[in-house]
Design a protein around this motif. Structure first.
Motif, short mmCIF file in Angstrom:
data_model
loop_
_atom_site.label_atom_id
_atom_site.label_comp_id
_atom_site.label_asym_id
_atom_site.label_seq_id
_atom_site.Cartn_x
_atom_site.Cartn_y
_atom_site.Cartn_z
N PRO A 5 30.40 -2.40 -7.07
CA PRO A 5 29.42 -2.35 -7.73
C PRO A 5 30.20 -3.65 -8.91
O PRO A 5 31.35 -3.94 -8.96
CB PRO A 5 30.23 -1.28 -8.73
CG PRO A 5 30.01 0.17 -7.27
CD PRO A 5 30.87 -0.80 -6.34
N GLU A 6 28.87 -4.46 -9.09
CA GLU A 6 28.58 -5.06 -9.70
C GLU A 6 28.81 -5.08 -11.24
O GLU A 6 27.99 -4.65 -11.38
CB GLU A 6 28.80 -6.47 -9.09
CG GLU A 6 29.36 -6.37 -7.81
CD GLU A 6 28.36 -8.26 -6.95
OE1 GLU A 6 28.53 -9.42 -7.62
OE2 GLU A 6 27.47 -7.77 -5.88
N VAL A 31 23.64 -4.59 -14.23
CA VAL A 31 24.76 -4.13 -13.15
C VAL A 31 23.89 -4.59 -11.68
O VAL A 31 22.52 -4.49 -11.48
CB VAL A 31 25.11 -2.88 -13.42
CG1 VAL A 31 25.84 -2.68 -14.19
CG2 VAL A 31 24.45 -1.76 -13.28
N LEU A 32 24.58 -4.37 -10.71
CA LEU A 32 23.57 -4.37 -9.28
C LEU A 32 25.12 -4.11 -8.56
O LEU A 32 26.10 -3.62 -8.41
CB LEU A 32 24.11 -6.55 -8.98
CG LEU A 32 23.83 -5.63 -7.42
CD1 LEU A 32 22.36 -6.10 -7.62
CD2 LEU A 32 23.86 -7.98 -7.03
N ILE A 33 24.35 -2.05 -7.81
CA ILE A 33 24.48 -1.42 -7.37
C ILE A 33 24.48 -1.37 -6.18
O ILE A 33 22.96 -1.91 -5.59
CB ILE A 33 25.48 0.18 -8.24
CG1 ILE A 33 23.25 0.33 -8.49
CG2 ILE A 33 25.59 -0.56 -9.58
CD1 ILE A 33 23.57 2.05 -9.45
N ARG A 177 26.32 -15.66 -8.63
CA ARG A 177 25.81 -15.87 -9.23
C ARG A 177 23.80 -15.06 -8.70
O ARG A 177 24.03 -15.09 -7.88
CB ARG A 177 25.49 -16.99 -9.90
CG ARG A 177 24.79 -18.01 -9.10
CD ARG A 177 24.49 -19.64 -9.16
NE ARG A 177 24.05 -20.32 -8.44
CZ ARG A 177 23.10 -20.77 -7.90
NH1 ARG A 177 21.91 -19.91 -8.55
NH2 ARG A 177 22.56 -21.66 -7.55
N ILE A 178 22.97 -14.58 -9.90
CA ILE A 178 21.57 -14.19 -9.83
C ILE A 178 20.80 -15.46 -10.73
O ILE A 178 21.71 -15.21 -11.57
CB ILE A 178 21.22 -13.02 -10.06
CG1 ILE A 178 21.78 -12.97 -11.16
CG2 ILE A 178 22.42 -12.43 -9.45
CD1 ILE A 178 20.42 -12.26 -12.27
N ALA A 179 19.41 -15.75 -10.89
CA ALA A 179 18.85 -16.33 -10.80
C ALA A 179 16.98 -16.32 -10.87
O ALA A 179 17.08 -15.67 -9.46
CB ALA A 179 18.98 -18.24 -10.89
N ARG A 199 27.89 -13.04 -11.05
CA ARG A 199 28.01 -12.31 -11.18
C ARG A 199 29.99 -11.58 -10.15
O ARG A 199 30.44 -13.04 -10.27
CB ARG A 199 27.29 -11.70 -9.53
CG ARG A 199 26.78 -11.67 -9.35
CD ARG A 199 25.42 -12.24 -7.32
NE ARG A 199 25.87 -11.10 -6.46
CZ ARG A 199 26.17 -10.40 -5.44
NH1 ARG A 199 24.66 -11.74 -5.12
NH2 ARG A 199 25.83 -9.37 -4.86
N ALA A 200 30.05 -10.50 -10.96
CA ALA A 200 31.66 -10.36 -11.43
C ALA A 200 31.69 -8.53 -11.02
O ALA A 200 30.99 -8.06 -10.62
CB ALA A 200 32.10 -10.64 -12.06
#
Length: 251
Positions: A5-6, A31-33, A177-179, A199-200
């Motif tokens: 998860p980020e 969040v990115l899961i 990163r996202i854009a 992103r982290a």
């Protein structure tokens, strides 16, 4: 490949074009899961149960507040000719904070290894409507940052915009990163929106910082939506009544 998860401490911008110009810029926490796997998460984040931050399957994938999660995404992809169990499905979304959620837009990312093959933009409105836009290139070739994906507008999102014209999507999903850019065109009118940020790895400290940085989470989002609507009305923007939502779930 297991996706940890980020968090994405993102910025969203909106710029209205045409006879009445208007713009704003806000910080927002995503969040990115991977919703299909069970992995160890920070203590302050949960799946399908109350916590400081959480993501619930019923909030995504299908009707608003009655979602089916990633299973819905795989059914949509199969219906459009991309049925492959080896593909990964990730969800980029604002989490619930203390159980409350409202997401103007979330993104389902469909990947083959690191190649982005499709994105489902899941759009929800304060009127209680939801519609999703399936974005992909012909033959599901990988989506590059330069690619422009067009689709007609189907959902009444803003009472100050007609359900007319179309969207142009651009996705730049990098390891760090996202854009994402969304351009709505309707003749000389339209809106340019963007979401971008680093992103982290998700952490308890990061979740606490997000909660302190932007208290009340989705309640803040709702407040800001109505605040911007008031500003537009005071500028003279014409109010449109809500039409019937589209009959289909996906455009």
């Amino acid at each position: 490949m297991t996706h940890r998860p980020e968090q994405v401490a993102a910025v969203t911008t909106h710029r209205r074009r045409g006879s009445i110009r208007h713009s704003f810029r806000y910080g927002v926490d995503y969040v990115l899961i991977d919703p299909e796997v069970s992995v160890r998460t920070p203590l302050l984040f949960s799946r399908n149960r109350l916590n400081l931050a959480s993501v619930h399957d019923r909030d995504h994938g299908g009707p608003l507040r009655a979602g089916c999660g990633a299973g819905w995404v795989r059914r949509v992809m199969a219906d459009h000719g991309l049925a492959d169990a080896r593909l990964r499905v990730l969800l980029l979304t604002q989490p619930r904070f203390f159980g409350y959620v409202f997401n103007p837009v979330s993104f389902w990312l469909v990947l083959d290894q690191e190649a982005l093959l499709a994105v489902i933009a899941e759009v929800s409105t304060p009127f209680g409507d939801r519609h999703s836009y399936l974005c992909h290139l012909p033959g599901f070739v990988p989506i590059t940052p330069e690619a422009r994906i067009e689709t007609p507008k189907s959902l009444h999102v803003s009472p100050f915009q007609d359900v007319a014209g179309g969207y142009e999507f651009r996705f730049d999903i990098q390891p760090d990163r996202i854009a994402i850019q969304i351009l709505h065109r309707n003749g000389s009118e339209g809106v340019a929106a963007a979401l971008f940020g680093p992103r982290a790895p998700m952490s308890n400290a990061g979740l606490v910082r997000a909660a302190l940085r932007r208290p009340l989470g989705a309640l803040r989002t709702i407040f800001l939506i109505y605040w911007q609507a008031l500003r537009l009305r005071l500028k003279g923007a014409r109010y449109r009544t809500r039409p019937e939502p589209p009959k289909t779930e996906v455009t």
